[in-house]
Enzyme design. Structure first.
Site, PDB file in Angstrom:
ATOM      1  CE  LYS A  45      73.015  43.911  14.482  1.00  0.00           C
ATOM      2  NZ  LYS A  45      74.046  43.165  13.397  1.00  0.00           N
ATOM      3  CB  ILE A  46      65.026  45.313  11.478  1.00  0.00           C
ATOM      4  CG1 ILE A  46      65.025  44.074  13.413  1.00  0.00           C
ATOM      5  CG2 ILE A  46      63.807  45.371  11.827  1.00  0.00           C
ATOM      6  CD1 ILE A  46      64.612  42.884  13.074  1.00  0.00           C
TER       7      ILE A  46
END
Length: 390
Positions: free
Chosen positions: A188-189
């Site tokens: 994820k980010i």
């Protein structure tokens, strides 16, 4: 192999985790609260409640919304299993709303039509989970208006969308959704190795979420059924879970948060570069949802099969053979055997099924170099422009 996504860690991240290892607290300590407060401040939200992963976050968000047996949860078929499974964990029925053919998010118009029909039959949902697919919010303004009209709780599954914005506000601010869920999985980010968080502006919901993540326990006399027996005393007032995050994970997440702007900038650079390099190919590229600025967790393209001689599977497998670790997000949830057993079948959500037959997730992560990205594009170009071998 160039992966489709991976974490980006540096010495500051390692030092943050080591500092916790050398401290007095490995779990249930002060770093968790600092991480929660930092995420809430970044997103302009009132409260953050950190948990062990985003699936746990979705589960307790649904419980805090009052979802239970006899209720209904609606979500999109184009998502990871957790966006639907969280409803089943609560004993609720799960249904889906088809996707917008342009943004690949839940279609707000289809949601409105389905709500009208459900109102007539007395089968309205209690919770709608709107997924910010690939990092881009749905039409949250319309969905918030529908939530007010039909009385459901709107939860945004923003697992892909840390650092994204909608209508000029950070995703997670609480202007449109009652609760927003983030994921900190390694692809994820930002990452905390594993981890998730629920953001909300409601102090009542935040308090309930905190109890649910820790066995339904409380030390707050306001929530107890009798006076405290002493400073050691706690009560379990409801059935909760051990969904706690550790200080080690929170330290990593807090350190990663310092790099969020740089990560988002790099992802947006790569996404814009993909758009330029792929513009002349027989592909359908991602389209922007009005008012939404994506965090670009994923860069998904759709093959245009009528213009390509190779099949979807042939292109996918050939890219992997060439060292490009493409993936596919997602297999429509309603086609999984478990949900087929709930009565769903092929043809129920045709837009999601058409999307699945054409979609490929290309590599996208901050450490992806321009030269690597150019290689990805060259391999894809060669496969879809040249005729297949007999």
């Amino acid at each position: 192999m160039i992966p489709y996504g991976r974490q980006s860690l540096d010495q500051a991240d390692i030092d943050a985790v080591v500092a916790v290892l050398q401290s007095d607290w490995l779990t249930q300590g002060p770093t968790i609260e600092r991480f929660e407060q930092a995420m809430a401040a970044r997103c302009e939200a009132g409260h953050g409640v950190a948990v062990c992963n985003a699936t746990a976050a979705l589960h307790i968000a649904c419980l805090a919304a009052g979802l239970g047996p006899g209720d209904r949860l609606w979500t999109t078929p184009n998502t990871f299993l957790a966006s639907a499974n969280c409803g089943r964990y609560c004993g609720a029925e799960v249904d889906f709303v088809d996707i917008d053919p342009h943004t690949w998010n839940m279609d707000a118009r289809a949601l409105a039509h389905k709500l009208e029909a459900a109102e007539r039959t007395g089968s309205l949902p209690k919770v709608v989970v709107a997924v910010a697919f690939s990092g881009q919010s749905c039409d949250m303004r319309t969905m918030a208006q529908l939530a007010q009209r039909y009385g459901f709780v709107l939860i945004e599954d923003a697992s892909h969308a840390v650092g994204a914005s909608y209508a000029g506000r950070p995703v997670g601010c609480g202007e449109f959704a009652a609760m927003t869920v983030f994921s900190f999985h390694p692809v994820k980010i930002i990452t905390s190795a594993e981890g998730g968080m629920v953001l909300t502006n409601s102090p009542q919901l935040a308090d309930h979420l905190r109890r649910l993540r820790s066995h339904g326990m409380t030390r707050d006399p306001a929530h107890m059924t009798e006076p405290s027996h002493g400073p050691w005393y706690y009560q379990q007032t409801e059935l909760g879970f051990n969904y706690r995050i550790t200080d080690l994970q929170a330290a990593l997440g807090l350190s990663q948060l310092d790099k969020l702007d740089a990560f988002i900038a790099r992802r947006r650079h790569l996404a814009a570069r993909y758009e330029r390099l792929l513009a002349d190919l027989p592909l359908t590229l991602p389209q922007a949802q009005e008012q939404a600025q994506s965090a670009w967790h994923l860069y998904v393209v759709r093959l245009q099969p009528e213009r390509i001689r190779r099949s979807h599977r042939e292109v996918f497998e050939a890219l992997r053979e060439a060292g490009v670790g493409v993936n596919l997000h997602y297999i429509p949830v309603h086609l999984q055997p478990y949900y087929r057993d709930q009565g769903f079948a092929a043809g129920d959500f045709p837009e999601a099924e058409r999307y699945y037959a054409e979609a490929i997730s290309l590599p996208l992560f901050p450490a992806l170099g321009d030269e690597q990205q150019t290689y990805v594009v060259e391999q894809l170009r060669q496969l879809i422009q040249e005729p297949a071998q007999p």
